[in-house]
Design a protein around this motif. Sequence first.
Motif: not given
Length: 277
Positions: A254-256, A203-209, A260-265, A214-218
Amino acid sequence: MDDGPAPLPAPSARALLVTVLGELVYPYEGPVWTAALIEVMRGLGVEEHAARQAIARGSAAGWIEAERHGRSARWTLADRGRRLIEDGMRRSAAFVEEPEPWDGRWLVLLVTVPQQQRAMRKRLYGALTWMGLGNPTPGVWLSPHAEAVDEARETVAELGLEASTLSFVGPVAGIGLSEDEIVRSAWDLEELGARYRALIDRYGDVDPAPGDEMLFTHIELLNALQRFLRLDPRLPVALLPDWVGREGGELFRSRRAAWSAPARARFREIAEAAGPG
């Protein structure tokens, strides 16, 4: 996502549901159709049958309550579910914080449970492990987090083991095991360190769209956090100065903050578009 080594074994549908309830349903503050929960669970790799079964078991456990509409249902968190989630939120917040300087004191429990009371032993061991206590020698449980004394007291009382428990708080006396030997005997840090390194590699270099990715990766990463909570005793720097888990904690932190906000949206969009299911 790549197919590198898994930081932990694949999570159960039940464990994923707990993560979804805590990160998505709890802040949503409204009833959620079954179809919305199933859509998210499916995106996490859970088949519909298993997702429905996990939801039913969550209801039976008192985590969620149904509002029936014919054969369909909308779900809200029950009081027990809220308590479960709020306890997890407190623990996860403490887990990713920078550790406080250690004062050298240990919380030590000496607990005797007869061999024939296997169910009681399992409950005790599960509760103390969840609190981060280690078991360096038979019948001895300890933690460098002396502030856990109140929670330990409640656990022992709930299990009715006061008459067979002794407790102490203080520094080691230099007799027998050294602190380094205590740490190596009480916790399996080699395996845990390998899992942390796999987590960071994955997960260190993951940058989900934005959106579903982003939701599922989060949610995947938060589920890993919740399981690391049960494994990592969060030892102070004085006992474990070069611990890879601190890098893992920074990754979670850092990832949370970023996801978090875009995943919840995105979940709100799914919940508002869902119908009976």
